[in-house]
Design a protein around this motif. Structure first.
Motif, PDB file in Angstrom:
ATOM      1  N   VAL A 107     -51.799 -10.444  23.244  1.00 54.69           N
ATOM      2  CA  VAL A 107     -51.562 -10.496  21.796  1.00 54.69           C
ATOM      3  C   VAL A 107     -51.171 -11.926  21.434  1.00 54.69           C
ATOM      4  CG1 VAL A 107     -50.243  -9.574  19.862  1.00 54.69           C
ATOM      5  CG2 VAL A 107     -50.735  -8.114  21.845  1.00 54.69           C
ATOM      6  N   LEU A 108     -51.997 -12.556  20.618  1.00 56.85           N
ATOM      7  CA  LEU A 108     -51.716 -13.917  20.166  1.00 56.85           C
ATOM      8  C   LEU A 108     -51.060 -13.897  18.795  1.00 56.85           C
ATOM      9  CD1 LEU A 108     -55.040 -15.796  21.023  1.00 56.85           C
ATOM     10  CD2 LEU A 108     -52.855 -16.004  22.199  1.00 56.85           C
ATOM     11  N   SER A 126     -58.685  -5.065  11.614  1.00 56.93           N
ATOM     12  CA  SER A 126     -59.105  -3.668  11.538  1.00 56.93           C
ATOM     13  C   SER A 126     -58.227  -2.720  12.347  1.00 56.93           C
ATOM     14  CB  SER A 126     -60.551  -3.540  12.032  1.00 56.93           C
ATOM     15  OG  SER A 126     -60.654  -4.040  13.358  1.00 56.93           O
ATOM     16  N   GLY A 127     -57.370  -3.252  13.200  1.00 55.21           N
ATOM     17  CA  GLY A 127     -56.510  -2.406  14.027  1.00 55.21           C
ATOM     18  C   GLY A 127     -55.075  -2.431  13.545  1.00 55.21           C
ATOM     19  N   ASN A 133     -40.892  -4.286  14.910  1.00 56.72           N
ATOM     20  CA  ASN A 133     -40.767  -4.559  13.470  1.00 56.72           C
ATOM     21  C   ASN A 133     -41.603  -3.616  12.623  1.00 56.72           C
ATOM     22  OD1 ASN A 133     -39.042  -6.721  13.945  1.00 56.72           O
ATOM     23  ND2 ASN A 133     -40.753  -8.125  14.226  1.00 56.72           N
ATOM     24  N   GLY A 134     -42.131  -2.573  13.245  1.00 53.23           N
ATOM     25  CA  GLY A 134     -42.960  -1.620  12.502  1.00 53.23           C
ATOM     26  C   GLY A 134     -44.433  -1.837  12.779  1.00 53.23           C
ATOM     27  N   MET A 135     -45.278  -1.247  11.963  1.00 52.98           N
ATOM     28  CA  MET A 135     -46.721  -1.346  12.129  1.00 52.98           C
ATOM     29  C   MET A 135     -47.211  -2.703  11.610  1.00 52.98           C
ATOM     30  SD  MET A 135     -47.518   1.459  13.606  1.00 52.98           S
ATOM     31  CE  MET A 135     -49.283   1.633  13.462  1.00 52.98           C
ATOM     32  N   VAL A 136     -48.101  -3.333  12.382  1.00 48.64           N
ATOM     33  CA  VAL A 136     -48.668  -4.618  11.977  1.00 48.64           C
ATOM     34  C   VAL A 136     -50.183  -4.576  12.170  1.00 48.64           C
ATOM     35  CG1 VAL A 136     -46.603  -5.984  12.502  1.00 48.64           C
ATOM     36  CG2 VAL A 136     -48.333  -5.625  14.263  1.00 48.64           C
ATOM     37  N   VAL A 160     -55.258 -10.685  17.720  1.00 47.46           N
ATOM     38  CA  VAL A 160     -54.389 -11.588  16.968  1.00 47.46           C
ATOM     39  C   VAL A 160     -53.510 -10.715  16.099  1.00 47.46           C
ATOM     40  CG1 VAL A 160     -54.274 -13.426  15.252  1.00 47.46           C
ATOM     41  CG2 VAL A 160     -56.046 -13.475  17.020  1.00 47.46           C
ATOM     42  N   ASN A 161     -52.202 -10.919  16.185  1.00 46.32           N
ATOM     43  CA  ASN A 161     -51.232 -10.127  15.440  1.00 46.32           C
ATOM     44  C   ASN A 161     -51.113 -10.695  14.029  1.00 46.32           C
ATOM     45  OD1 ASN A 161     -48.837  -9.087  14.334  1.00 46.32           O
ATOM     46  ND2 ASN A 161     -47.907  -8.850  16.338  1.00 46.32           N
TER      47      ASN A 161
END
Length: 192
Positions: A107-108, A126-127, A133-136, A160-161
């Motif tokens: 995860v970048l 799309s993901g 910290n919750g959903m990202v 990529v986050n």
């Protein structure tokens, strides 16, 4: 300087003069000893400022870092906060990762992705990923190369986050390339 800053500086100068003046008056019979003590405190102050400014360089040379053995084993000492950090070149750019065996993918952060030649603004997020910290939102990417201690892998699947992240995470899409992952004596050992 603003008026407020000038007033604060004036206050500090007057306060320093009052303290210095009272010290001189109190120690007027021992001016030589007082000058010696003032010089010692000035050197201590300069030493602390110098150590603070050079701490990054000092800690890099004193604290142990990741290393590769001739047999392909990579050892990583435990870092700050009990985490293990690996420095890996992603598409030729050095990126510092937190080793995270609980992450299924590499995860970048958006910052590291940009440094590695990936434009986060052009990605399709799309993901979704569940984080502390919750959903990202996440965007799938394929990293051309990941090079660790002279060994290059690639292409490697990653995401990529789209949320806030201080450090990129080294998950199982990369760690799974190793035959063995072991933690012993405050050292992470990766074996091919």
């Amino acid at each position: 300087m603003s008026t407020e800053q000038i007033m604060q500086l004036t206050y500090l100068v007057l306060l320093g003069a009052a303290i210095g003046g009272s010290a001189i008056v109190a120690g007027r019979n021992n001016l030589g000893k007082m000058a010696q003590q003032a010089a010692i405190w000035a050197l201590i102050f300069v030493g602390v400022i110098g150590a603070y400014g050079l701490w990054g360089d000092i800690s890099q040379n004193v604290s142990p870092r990741q290393s590769a053995m001739a047999d392909g084993t990579i050892t990583v000492p435990r870092g700050a906060g009990g985490h293990y950090f690996l420095n890996i070149d992603v598409n030729g750019t050095p990126v510092r990762f937190i080793v995270d065996t609980g992450a299924s993918q590499v995860v970048l952060s958006e910052r590291d992705a940009r440094r590695a030649g990936i434009d986060p603004d052009s990605l399709t997020y799309s993901g979704m990923a569940a984080t502390a910290n919750g959903m990202v939102p996440t965007a799938p990417v394929m990293l051309d190369t990941m090079t660790l201690e002279g060994v290059t892998e690639g292409p490697v699947a990653a995401v990529v986050n789209g949320g806030e992240m201080d450090e990129s995470l080294l998950g199982m899409t990369y760690l799974g390339l190793y035959d063995r992952i072991e933690i012993a004596n405050n050292t992470l050992v990766l074996t091919r």
